[in-house]
Design an enzyme around this catalytic site. Structure first.
Site, PDB file in Angstrom:
ATOM      1  N   SER A 191      79.400  12.410  49.021  1.00  0.00           N
ATOM      2  CA  SER A 191      80.243  13.318  48.255  1.00  0.00           C
ATOM      3  C   SER A 191      79.851  14.735  48.654  1.00  0.00           C
ATOM      4  O   SER A 191      78.656  15.066  48.693  1.00  0.00           O
ATOM      5  CB  SER A 191      80.073  13.081  46.754  1.00  0.00           C
ATOM      6  OG  SER A 191      81.169  13.665  46.077  1.00  0.00           O
ATOM      7  N   GLU A 192      80.837  15.573  48.959  1.00  0.00           N
ATOM      8  CA  GLU A 192      80.536  16.837  49.647  1.00  0.00           C
ATOM      9  C   GLU A 192      79.790  17.850  48.790  1.00  0.00           C
ATOM     10  O   GLU A 192      79.297  18.841  49.304  1.00  0.00           O
ATOM     11  CB  GLU A 192      81.807  17.451  50.239  1.00  0.00           C
ATOM     12  CG  GLU A 192      82.865  17.884  49.240  1.00  0.00           C
ATOM     13  CD  GLU A 192      83.932  16.814  49.056  1.00  0.00           C
ATOM     14  OE1 GLU A 192      83.617  15.612  49.181  1.00  0.00           O
ATOM     15  OE2 GLU A 192      85.088  17.192  48.776  1.00  0.00           O
ATOM     16  N   ASN A 193      79.706  17.613  47.492  1.00  0.00           N
ATOM     17  CA  ASN A 193      78.919  18.537  46.669  1.00  0.00           C
ATOM     18  C   ASN A 193      77.423  18.343  46.878  1.00  0.00           C
ATOM     19  O   ASN A 193      76.633  19.071  46.280  1.00  0.00           O
ATOM     20  CB  ASN A 193      79.283  18.386  45.187  1.00  0.00           C
ATOM     21  CG  ASN A 193      79.127  16.976  44.684  1.00  0.00           C
ATOM     22  OD1 ASN A 193      79.549  16.024  45.332  1.00  0.00           O
ATOM     23  ND2 ASN A 193      78.506  16.833  43.540  1.00  0.00           N
ATOM     24  N   GLY A 194      77.023  17.386  47.723  1.00  0.00           N
ATOM     25  CA  GLY A 194      75.619  17.335  48.126  1.00  0.00           C
ATOM     26  C   GLY A 194      74.876  16.060  47.818  1.00  0.00           C
ATOM     27  O   GLY A 194      73.706  16.108  47.424  1.00  0.00           O
ATOM     28  N   SER A 232      75.602  19.442  53.729  1.00  0.00           N
ATOM     29  CA  SER A 232      76.618  18.448  53.405  1.00  0.00           C
ATOM     30  C   SER A 232      77.813  18.568  54.359  1.00  0.00           C
ATOM     31  O   SER A 232      78.315  17.572  54.889  1.00  0.00           O
ATOM     32  CB  SER A 232      77.076  18.643  51.960  1.00  0.00           C
ATOM     33  OG  SER A 232      77.940  17.618  51.582  1.00  0.00           O
TER      34      SER A 232
END
Lengths: 230, 206
Positions: free
Chosen positions: B46-49, B88
């Site tokens: 998930s790109e939020n990390g 990320s």
């Protein structure tokens, strides 16, 4: 060592003036600097430029500055979930530059690390590429420039007096990058710990990038969408 | 009969080999996480990390600092890791993510995608979608076949602002699974009872 620890958010933010450019960490409401945002919203300042992924969300966070018309320019990647921002975009009450999120984070990182600009394939062939230099590598890439700020307001779970930071779970997101990119980085924390309490190998952001620290209070730590196992 | 969202999610999963790393976009694609089998071998990004997103958390595991890109609470699996947004997106842009699953407003026969704004009507912003379509090894779009007004979202040429030009590999809708191939939507599979001739703009399919 000159102390970086301030007694209150008011003291740590006292020289933020109108026309400043401010970076604010957080993804949605996760990891936002709640105390600094509340304090800024009470200060007699205006014409701010904000650099933040969402500019608040669900009526909270930076929306407190937005609804007081303190923000005239903003850089962000996502507007969904922030009707207060969308309304102001259509009413042309705010100048918003939408930046793809990976380009957004890299422009901030670049500023902190002395990179002036970089080429990326992200956004090529879209509105994002308009007016930007295009160069062919393995495929066409566009030139993106570093994004600086006067102040960064971020939140960490823990800081030691030197400003070494430790973030919890996914609350890290843009905060360490913003800390590197701003002239003055103001960190609020849930826990102030002693030097050495964060082991060197566990430091997420070295304190050299941090100028001011204070202990925050009354955290909401809001959950936007609570989903649990059925 | 059209597929339900969970059936669509299962069709998406059928396209992805074991041991793949997968980014799930906001909206419908997050449903894919709900159809993952027990003991699966995927790494969900998930790109939020976070790499290694698990199932929905139990009530006692819910943490306000543990979310996905849709700002929904999540859990992590053993072997998961957390990182900042730059790393990320480095994973994404650097070609380390095998698949990304995104929602869409329009996909055209060149594989171009539009999913971030309707001029004058709606701005959601591109979020990480422009980075994902240019960085992931394979791009799968999961969306309704038609808009609420009954207009086909699979089109000859997108007229909404693009997220990426010629970036989509496959599309899973409630009516079928399609592959972009030489300016046509090649039908891989149709939902039960759906016929090619009944698809709007059927001349775009093969």
């Amino acid at each position: 060592m000159t102390t970086k620890i301030f007694k209150s958010s008011q003291e740590a933010l006292r020289d933020v003036i109108s026309d400043s450019t401010i970076m604010s960490g957080g993804f949605g409401l996760c990891g936002i600097p709640e105390n600094s945002i509340n304090t800024l919203s009470e200060m007699p300042i205006r014409n701010l430029t904000l650099i933040s992924n969402n500019i608040g969300n669900s009526g909270r966070g930076l929306v407190k500055l937005l609804v007081k018309d303190m923000i005239t320019k903003a850089y962000c990647s996502y507007v969904g979930g922030n009707p207060d921002l969308e309304k102001r975009i259509f009413a042309k009450e705010i100048d918003v530059e939408l930046v793809p999120q990976g380009t957004f984070s890299e422009r901030i990182r670049a500023a902190g690390l002395g990179i002036r600009a970089f080429y990326t394939p992200t956004g090529h062939g879209t509105l994002v590429a308009e007016g930007k230099e295009v160069k062919e590598f393995d495929r066409p890439c566009i030139l993106e420039t570093a994004l600086h700020a006067d102040f960064a307001i971020i939140k960490a779970q823990k800081a030691d007096p030197y400003g070494n930071l430790w973030f919890k779970e996914t609350a890290r997101n843009f905060s360490p990058l913003m800390a590197m990119a701003a002239k003055v980085t103001i960190v609020e924390v849930e826990e102030l710990v002693e030097l050495g309490d964060i082991a060197p190998e566990d430091v997420h952001l070295p304190g050299i990038f941090v100028q001011r620290i204070y202990k925050g209070s009354n955290y909401e730590n809001a959950i936007e969408f609570k989903k649990v196992k059925e | 009969m059209t597929w339900t969202k969970h059936e669509m999610a299962q069709e998406v999963l059928n396209l992805i080999p074991e041991n793949s790393s997968i980014n799930l976009g906001i909206g419908q694609p997050t449903i894919v996480s709900e159809v993952l089998p027990e003991n699966h071998t995927y790494m969900i990004h998930s790109e939020n990390g976070v790499l290694g997103v698990g199932q929905r958390p139990c009530e006692s595991e819910v943490s306000p600092t543990l979310i996905n890109a849709g700002k929904e609470t999540i859990s992590t699996i053993k072997g998961a890791s957390f990182f900042d947004s730059s790393l990320s997106f480095g994973m994404i842009r650097g070609g380390h993510i095998d698949f990304c699953i995104l929602g869409g407003m329009q996909v055209d026969t060149d594989g171009s995608l539009a999913n971030w704004m309707i001029p004058g009507k709606k701005v959601t912003g591109m979020g990480g979608a422009m980075d994902l379509v240019n960085g992931a090894k394979e791009v799968i779009i999961m969306m309704g076949h038609e808009s609420k007004d009954g207009v086909s979202k699979l089109v000859k040429t997108c007229d909404l602002p693009l997220t990426g030009h010629s970036v989509v590999n496959k599309v899973v809708t409630n009516k079928g699974v399609f592959k972009i191939d030489n300016g046509k939507f090649e039908i891989i599979k149709l939902a039960p009872g759906i016929k090619k001739e009944e698809l709007k703009l059927f001349e775009l399919y093969k």
